[in-house]
Write a protein that holds these residues in place. Structure first.
Motif, PDB file in Angstrom:
ATOM      1  N   SER A 115       0.698  -1.374  -0.582  1.00 40.12           N
ATOM      2  CA  SER A 115      -0.156   0.015  -0.006  1.00 40.12           C
ATOM      3  C   SER A 115       1.075   1.426   0.277  1.00 40.12           C
ATOM      4  CB  SER A 115      -0.122   0.026   1.397  1.00 40.12           C
ATOM      5  OG  SER A 115      -0.521   0.000   2.543  1.00 40.12           O
ATOM      6  N   GLY A 116       0.055   2.148  -0.656  1.00 40.83           N
ATOM      7  CA  GLY A 116       0.323   3.705  -0.001  1.00 40.83           C
ATOM      8  C   GLY A 116       0.287   4.613  -0.587  1.00 40.83           C
ATOM      9  N   SER A 117       0.626   5.548  -0.247  1.00 43.35           N
ATOM     10  CA  SER A 117      -0.590   7.410  -0.573  1.00 43.35           C
ATOM     11  C   SER A 117       0.056   7.617  -1.539  1.00 43.35           C
ATOM     12  CB  SER A 117      -0.264   7.464   1.356  1.00 43.35           C
ATOM     13  OG  SER A 117      -0.847   7.485   1.911  1.00 43.35           O
ATOM     14  N   LEU A 119      -2.449  -3.638  -3.005  1.00 40.00           N
ATOM     15  CA  LEU A 119      -2.675  -4.436  -3.410  1.00 40.00           C
ATOM     16  C   LEU A 119      -2.751  -5.671  -2.285  1.00 40.00           C
ATOM     17  CD1 LEU A 119       0.430  -4.295  -6.302  1.00 40.00           C
ATOM     18  CD2 LEU A 119      -1.581  -4.877  -6.541  1.00 40.00           C
ATOM     19  N   MET A 120      -3.733  -6.923  -2.567  1.00 37.01           N
ATOM     20  CA  MET A 120      -3.779  -7.548  -1.767  1.00 37.01           C
ATOM     21  C   MET A 120      -3.951  -8.630  -2.603  1.00 37.01           C
ATOM     22  SD  MET A 120      -6.700  -5.849   0.851  1.00 37.01           S
ATOM     23  CE  MET A 120      -7.723  -6.178  -0.295  1.00 37.01           C
ATOM     24  N   PRO A 121      -3.601 -10.404  -1.893  1.00 36.36           N
ATOM     25  CA  PRO A 121      -3.690 -10.993  -2.827  1.00 36.36           C
ATOM     26  C   PRO A 121      -5.125 -11.510  -2.532  1.00 36.36           C
ATOM     27  CG  PRO A 121      -2.788 -11.931  -0.657  1.00 36.36           C
ATOM     28  CD  PRO A 121      -3.316 -10.132  -0.851  1.00 36.36           C
ATOM     29  N   VAL A 122      -5.736 -12.528  -3.784  1.00 34.56           N
ATOM     30  CA  VAL A 122      -6.915 -13.409  -3.366  1.00 34.56           C
ATOM     31  C   VAL A 122      -6.787 -14.220  -3.511  1.00 34.56           C
ATOM     32  CG1 VAL A 122      -8.925 -13.482  -5.493  1.00 34.56           C
ATOM     33  CG2 VAL A 122      -8.127 -11.618  -5.351  1.00 34.56           C
ATOM     34  N   LYS A 123      -7.456 -14.967  -2.316  1.00 32.91           N
ATOM     35  CA  LYS A 123      -7.206 -15.937  -1.791  1.00 32.91           C
ATOM     36  C   LYS A 123      -7.774 -17.485  -2.706  1.00 32.91           C
ATOM     37  CE  LYS A 123      -7.995 -19.073   2.883  1.00 32.91           C
ATOM     38  NZ  LYS A 123      -8.711 -18.589   3.652  1.00 32.91           N
ATOM     39  N   ARG A 124      -9.036 -17.021  -3.142  1.00 39.37           N
ATOM     40  CA  ARG A 124      -9.323 -18.002  -4.295  1.00 39.37           C
ATOM     41  C   ARG A 124      -9.082 -18.628  -4.909  1.00 39.37           C
ATOM     42  NH1 ARG A 124     -13.262 -14.139  -3.696  1.00 39.37           N
ATOM     43  NH2 ARG A 124     -13.515 -13.783  -5.918  1.00 39.37           N
ATOM     44  N   THR A 125      -7.790 -17.350  -6.297  1.00 38.37           N
ATOM     45  CA  THR A 125      -7.359 -17.772  -7.085  1.00 38.37           C
ATOM     46  C   THR A 125      -6.156 -17.378  -7.510  1.00 38.37           C
ATOM     47  OG1 THR A 125      -7.818 -14.863  -8.124  1.00 38.37           O
ATOM     48  CG2 THR A 125     -10.119 -17.470  -8.034  1.00 38.37           C
ATOM     49  N   GLY A 126      -5.441 -16.740  -5.864  1.00 35.96           N
ATOM     50  CA  GLY A 126      -4.140 -17.298  -6.257  1.00 35.96           C
ATOM     51  C   GLY A 126      -3.265 -15.701  -6.785  1.00 35.96           C
ATOM     52  N   ILE A 166       0.188  -0.312 -11.835  1.00 40.15           N
ATOM     53  CA  ILE A 166       1.275  -0.335 -10.577  1.00 40.15           C
ATOM     54  C   ILE A 166       2.773  -0.307 -11.997  1.00 40.15           C
ATOM     55  CG2 ILE A 166       1.490  -2.157  -9.402  1.00 40.15           C
ATOM     56  CD1 ILE A 166      -1.127  -3.007  -8.788  1.00 40.15           C
ATOM     57  N   HIS A 167       3.757  -0.237 -11.409  1.00 38.51           N
ATOM     58  CA  HIS A 167       5.455  -0.506 -11.953  1.00 38.51           C
ATOM     59  C   HIS A 167       5.814  -1.385 -11.348  1.00 38.51           C
ATOM     60  CE1 HIS A 167       4.185   1.982 -15.753  1.00 38.51           C
ATOM     61  NE2 HIS A 167       3.165   2.696 -14.839  1.00 38.51           N
ATOM     62  N   LEU A 185       5.231   2.063  -3.265  1.00 38.54           N
ATOM     63  CA  LEU A 185       3.954   0.490  -2.254  1.00 38.54           C
ATOM     64  C   LEU A 185       4.985  -0.085  -1.244  1.00 38.54           C
ATOM     65  CD1 LEU A 185       1.887  -0.651  -4.959  1.00 38.54           C
ATOM     66  CD2 LEU A 185       1.286   1.051  -3.587  1.00 38.54           C
ATOM     67  N   THR A 186       4.513   0.188  -0.040  1.00 30.22           N
ATOM     68  CA  THR A 186       4.735  -0.557   1.168  1.00 30.22           C
ATOM     69  C   THR A 186       4.644  -2.305   1.291  1.00 30.22           C
ATOM     70  OG1 THR A 186       6.332   1.514   1.692  1.00 30.22           O
ATOM     71  CG2 THR A 186       6.401   0.037   3.370  1.00 30.22           C
ATOM     72  N   MET A 187       5.229  -3.156   1.481  1.00 31.97           N
ATOM     73  CA  MET A 187       4.594  -4.605   2.457  1.00 31.97           C
ATOM     74  C   MET A 187       4.244  -4.343   3.825  1.00 31.97           C
ATOM     75  SD  MET A 187       3.827  -7.995   2.031  1.00 31.97           S
ATOM     76  CE  MET A 187       4.433  -7.886   0.290  1.00 31.97           C
TER      77      MET A 187
END
Length: 148
Positions: free
Chosen positions: A33-35, A50-57, A78-79, A143-145
């Motif tokens: 995420s980032g501002s 950015l987030m993972p989608v558990k069902r689809t990977g 996103i780059h 973006l920062t994890m």
């Protein structure tokens, strides 16, 4: 001596099983995420995630902006790399819907990128001034994890 060895082995296996469970739980909490910061005289700010989608990977990208000119359209991507780099777009460029500002200059978009959630690397988000001015950046964020 043998019962102690069995007990130690059992505790080690239990710890490994718990560690495996913890990794799965943490993935659900992980996100990049980032501002957004205005660039080139723009007033656009906002957030990107950015987030993972558990069902689809796959990976979900969400963006919210404020301060855009009312009713303007802004492409975004996103780059790989950091703001100011000329990094490659992450995922297919056509996967990113444009941001269409409302009468107050606010916009939001969400997309699912057909790629696994990135666990490492450097990523940034560019908001472009308009479809006709793709080389002019209106806002950017590194973006920062989090959630690790």
């Amino acid at each position: 001596m043998r019962p102690k060895l069995l007990a130690t082995a059992a505790l080690t296996l239990a710890a490994l099983a718990c560690a495996g469970t913890q990794v799965k739980t943490d993935l659900a909490k992980m996100r990049w995420s980032g501002s957004l910061n205005p660039q080139g005289g723009s007033l656009i700010t906002g957030t990107a995630t950015l987030m993972p989608v558990k069902r689809t990977g796959q990976t979900t990208a969400t963006i919210n902006i404020i301060g855009a000119a009312p009713l303007n359209v802004h492409p975004w991507h996103i780059h790989s790399g950091r703001c100011g780099d000329a990094g490659a777009i992450v995922g297919p460029p056509e996967a990113y819907p444009t941001l269409a500002a409302d009468s107050l200059g606010n916009a939001a978009a969400m997309t699912t990128l057909p790629m696994p959630f990135p666990m490492t690397g450097n990523f940034y988000v560019n908001i472009h001034m308009s479809p006709a001015e793709m080389s002019q950046i209106a806002a950017c964020t590194n973006l920062t994890m989090t959630g690790m």
